[in-house]
Design a protein around this motif. Structure first.
Motif, mmCIF file in Angstrom:
data_model
loop_
_atom_site.group_PDB
_atom_site.id
_atom_site.type_symbol
_atom_site.label_atom_id
_atom_site.label_comp_id
_atom_site.label_asym_id
_atom_site.label_seq_id
_atom_site.Cartn_x
_atom_site.Cartn_y
_atom_site.Cartn_z
ATOM 1 N N VAL A 32 -23.534 -19.402 -0.202
ATOM 2 C CA VAL A 32 -23.257 -20.792 0.165
ATOM 3 C C VAL A 32 -22.221 -21.388 -0.774
ATOM 4 O O VAL A 32 -21.285 -22.062 -0.342
ATOM 5 N N VAL A 33 -22.368 -21.122 -2.071
ATOM 6 C CA VAL A 33 -21.417 -21.672 -3.043
ATOM 7 C C VAL A 33 -20.047 -21.030 -2.882
ATOM 8 O O VAL A 33 -19.017 -21.705 -2.941
ATOM 9 N N ALA A 34 -20.014 -19.722 -2.648
ATOM 10 C CA ALA A 34 -18.734 -19.023 -2.563
ATOM 11 C C ALA A 34 -17.944 -19.389 -1.319
ATOM 12 O O ALA A 34 -16.720 -19.503 -1.366
ATOM 13 N N PHE A 35 -18.627 -19.601 -0.203
ATOM 14 C CA PHE A 35 -17.917 -19.830 1.042
ATOM 15 C C PHE A 35 -18.042 -21.251 1.579
ATOM 16 O O PHE A 35 -17.587 -21.528 2.671
ATOM 17 N N GLY A 36 -18.674 -22.118 0.819
ATOM 18 C CA GLY A 36 -18.821 -23.502 1.258
ATOM 19 C C GLY A 36 -17.493 -24.234 1.232
ATOM 20 O O GLY A 36 -16.611 -23.947 0.429
ATOM 21 N N ARG A 37 -17.326 -25.185 2.109
ATOM 22 C CA ARG A 37 -16.071 -25.939 2.158
ATOM 23 C C ARG A 37 -15.926 -26.875 0.971
ATOM 24 O O ARG A 37 -14.832 -27.084 0.476
ATOM 25 N N HIS A 38 -17.018 -27.451 0.551
ATOM 26 C CA HIS A 38 -16.970 -28.425 -0.546
ATOM 27 C C HIS A 38 -17.653 -27.831 -1.764
ATOM 28 O O HIS A 38 -18.763 -28.192 -2.110
ATOM 29 N N ARG A 39 -16.971 -26.888 -2.382
ATOM 30 C CA ARG A 39 -17.551 -26.260 -3.564
ATOM 31 C C ARG A 39 -17.536 -27.246 -4.720
ATOM 32 O O ARG A 39 -16.533 -27.889 -4.997
ATOM 33 N N LYS A 40 -18.651 -27.333 -5.361
ATOM 34 C CA LYS A 40 -18.757 -28.162 -6.554
ATOM 35 C C LYS A 40 -18.532 -27.286 -7.772
ATOM 36 O O LYS A 40 -19.087 -26.209 -7.887
ATOM 37 N N ARG A 41 -17.714 -27.738 -8.683
ATOM 38 C CA ARG A 41 -17.406 -26.950 -9.875
ATOM 39 C C ARG A 41 -18.646 -26.717 -10.725
ATOM 40 O O ARG A 41 -18.747 -25.712 -11.413
ATOM 41 N N ILE A 42 -19.593 -27.636 -10.651
ATOM 42 C CA ILE A 42 -20.790 -27.504 -11.466
ATOM 43 C C ILE A 42 -21.635 -26.305 -11.037
ATOM 44 O O ILE A 42 -22.351 -25.717 -11.837
ATOM 45 N N PHE A 43 -21.556 -25.892 -9.763
ATOM 46 C CA PHE A 43 -22.327 -24.749 -9.293
ATOM 47 C C PHE A 43 -21.550 -23.444 -9.384
ATOM 48 O O PHE A 43 -22.149 -22.374 -9.353
ATOM 49 N N PRO A 46 -22.269 -21.243 -12.904
ATOM 50 C CA PRO A 46 -23.587 -20.578 -12.928
ATOM 51 C C PRO A 46 -23.731 -19.536 -11.823
ATOM 52 O O PRO A 46 -24.357 -18.496 -12.028
ATOM 53 N N ALA A 47 -23.152 -19.794 -10.667
ATOM 54 C CA ALA A 47 -23.240 -18.827 -9.570
ATOM 55 C C ALA A 47 -22.500 -17.545 -9.927
ATOM 56 O O ALA A 47 -22.989 -16.436 -9.644
ATOM 57 N N ILE A 48 -21.354 -17.672 -10.562
ATOM 58 C CA ILE A 48 -20.606 -16.483 -10.991
ATOM 59 C C ILE A 48 -21.407 -15.721 -12.043
ATOM 60 O O ILE A 48 -21.491 -14.495 -12.016
ATOM 61 N N GLY A 49 -22.015 -16.441 -12.967
ATOM 62 C CA GLY A 49 -22.829 -15.799 -14.002
ATOM 63 C C GLY A 49 -24.021 -15.059 -13.416
ATOM 64 O O GLY A 49 -24.302 -13.912 -13.784
ATOM 65 N N ILE A 50 -24.721 -15.696 -12.496
ATOM 66 C CA ILE A 50 -25.875 -15.059 -11.856
ATOM 67 C C ILE A 50 -25.414 -13.865 -11.024
ATOM 68 O O ILE A 50 -26.042 -12.800 -11.044
ATOM 69 N N GLY A 51 -24.314 -14.020 -10.332
ATOM 70 C CA GLY A 51 -23.784 -12.914 -9.537
ATOM 71 C C GLY A 51 -23.398 -11.724 -10.406
ATOM 72 O O GLY A 51 -23.644 -10.576 -10.036
ATOM 73 N N CYS A 52 -22.813 -11.994 -11.562
ATOM 74 C CA CYS A 52 -22.461 -10.910 -12.484
ATOM 75 C C CYS A 52 -23.698 -10.199 -13.001
ATOM 76 O O CYS A 52 -23.723 -8.970 -13.106
ATOM 77 N N LEU A 53 -24.738 -10.950 -13.331
ATOM 78 C CA LEU A 53 -25.977 -10.333 -13.817
ATOM 79 C C LEU A 53 -26.644 -9.485 -12.734
ATOM 80 O O LEU A 53 -27.081 -8.356 -13.002
ATOM 81 N N VAL A 54 -26.717 -10.010 -11.524
ATOM 82 C CA VAL A 54 -27.331 -9.254 -10.424
ATOM 83 C C VAL A 54 -26.489 -8.016 -10.119
ATOM 84 O O VAL A 54 -27.027 -6.915 -9.927
ATOM 85 N N GLY A 55 -25.175 -8.168 -10.092
ATOM 86 C CA GLY A 55 -24.295 -7.025 -9.842
ATOM 87 C C GLY A 55 -24.409 -5.963 -10.922
ATOM 88 O O GLY A 55 -24.461 -4.765 -10.634
ATOM 89 N N LEU A 56 -24.473 -6.384 -12.182
ATOM 90 C CA LEU A 56 -24.628 -5.439 -13.280
ATOM 91 C C LEU A 56 -25.956 -4.699 -13.179
ATOM 92 O O LEU A 56 -26.022 -3.479 -13.385
#
Length: 119
Positions: A32-43, A46-56
């Motif tokens: 939702v954060v990656a493909f949402g039209r109105h991405r909020k910088r605040i999310f 953290p979303a990139i960080g969580i994605g990196c941890l899950v991917g790792l």
């Protein structure tokens, strides 16, 4: 005398289900954060960080699967997800790690390309 077996020391099934539910919820939030039209910088961070941890985690788990399985004993992986075939077990356990590695490579390449273009 009571003997404790390996089956007695396994965590209850609801723990695995809870962890899977949390991972699915995180993936949904990331999408939702990656493909949402109105991405909020605040999310985004953290979303990139969580994605990196899950991917790792998925990449390390996929690599570890090659060393955990006893190739000479089909009974060691028969009841695993994707079993009873060895190919199915590897597809289920290492496939998500391979996808995470491809996505990470694409993201890094895209970031480096965008950085070079903006200079």
């Amino acid at each position: 005398m009571d003997f404790v077996t390996a089956a007695d020391s396994d965590p209850p099934h609801f723990v695995g289900i809870s962890v899977a539910a949390v991972l699915v919820a995180l993936v949904v939030v990331l999408i939702v954060v990656a493909f949402g039209r109105h991405r909020k910088r605040i999310f985004t961070r953290p979303a990139i960080g969580i994605g990196c941890l899950v991917g790792l985690y998925l990449i390390v788990r996929g690599v570890a699967e090659f060393f955990i399985i006893d190739y000479h004993d089909p009974a060691s992986y028969r009841d695993d997800w994707g079993g009873p075939s060895l190919l199915g077990v590897f597809a289920v356990h290492t496939g998500p790690g391979l996808v995470a590695l491809i996505v990470a490579g694409y993201a890094i390449r895209r970031r480096l390309t965008n950085r070079a273009v903006s200079r």
